[in-house]
Design an enzyme around this catalytic site. Sequence first.
Site, PDB file in Angstrom:
ATOM      1  N   SER A  98       0.836  -1.198   0.000  1.00 62.58           N
ATOM      2  CA  SER A  98       0.000   0.000   0.000  1.00 62.58           C
ATOM      3  C   SER A  98       0.869   1.245   0.000  1.00 62.58           C
ATOM      4  O   SER A  98       2.094   1.185   0.162  1.00 62.58           O
ATOM      5  CB  SER A  98      -0.912   0.014   1.237  1.00 62.58           C
ATOM      6  OG  SER A  98      -0.162   0.358   2.401  1.00 62.58           O
TER       7      SER A  98
ATOM      8  N   SER B  50       0.774   3.762   2.225  1.00 62.65           N
ATOM      9  CA  SER B  50       0.716   4.467   3.502  1.00 62.65           C
ATOM     10  C   SER B  50       2.067   4.998   3.959  1.00 62.65           C
ATOM     11  O   SER B  50       2.126   5.864   4.832  1.00 62.65           O
ATOM     12  CB  SER B  50       0.153   3.542   4.593  1.00 62.65           C
ATOM     13  OG  SER B  50       1.065   2.512   4.906  1.00 62.65           O
TER      14      SER B  50
END
Length: 260
Positions: A70, A72
Amino acid sequence: MNLDFALILTVLTLVTFVFWVIERFWRKRRQAEAEKPVEKTVEVVGSLFPILLIVLLFRSFLFEPFKIPSGSMIPTLWIGDFIVVNKYAYGLRLPVGNHRFMEIGDPERGDVAVFRYPVDPRINYIKRIIGLPGDTVTYRNKVLFINGEPVTQDSEGRWVGEGLNRNPPGTRPEKRLEHLGEEPHNIVIYPDRPDVETRTWTVPEGQYFVLGDNRDQSLDSRAWGFVSEDLLVGRAVRIWMHWDCSRGCVDWGRIGDRIQ
């Protein structure tokens, strides 16, 4: 369904160890007659034991590879990064159960750490250590305050990204240099996104407060709380591969980069 690879590897190592012991016993008793098929099977399976043992020891106590799924941790880590995690940085742990049996070191503020997700320990997460046990952490107007002191940020212009890691259309995220810990690191914030109300957390003993570097697009301690010491896996140290076929598959420029 999330498979516990450490558990599977440990079980396979134990099974092949049993076959390895049996094969050694049969070897001593073996006569001149031809081998029986069952003995050959035992020998083949037992021969895998040393290989699996080396993999288990290396993966459990030295280094382990992980893939970043991801965004993030943008801009520090990108979707498609393959990283190496130092497993002994925070102490030696059993491959099953993650119990620390030898203390070597503890997380430091600013470390990028892999840990088991507190909500579902079968899943590995990666974030930056922000708050240590006993710290008071405040997040206000996209700025961190540690024990009442603001963490300095320097603007470094717009963040655009590349390939899978480009910022969403219509957004204008900003890249900043945050001076947390011994080494500054980059973060990304979205100035046009309003903050939630100011919040303050006091980190309990044996716990850590973690954030993603992509501050407005990270599910972290602000949402689900602290990370306990027994959930720590290790410290991320290097990028050994980056794979993004939207821009030529392998990005040779990121290979070998130190994670800071």
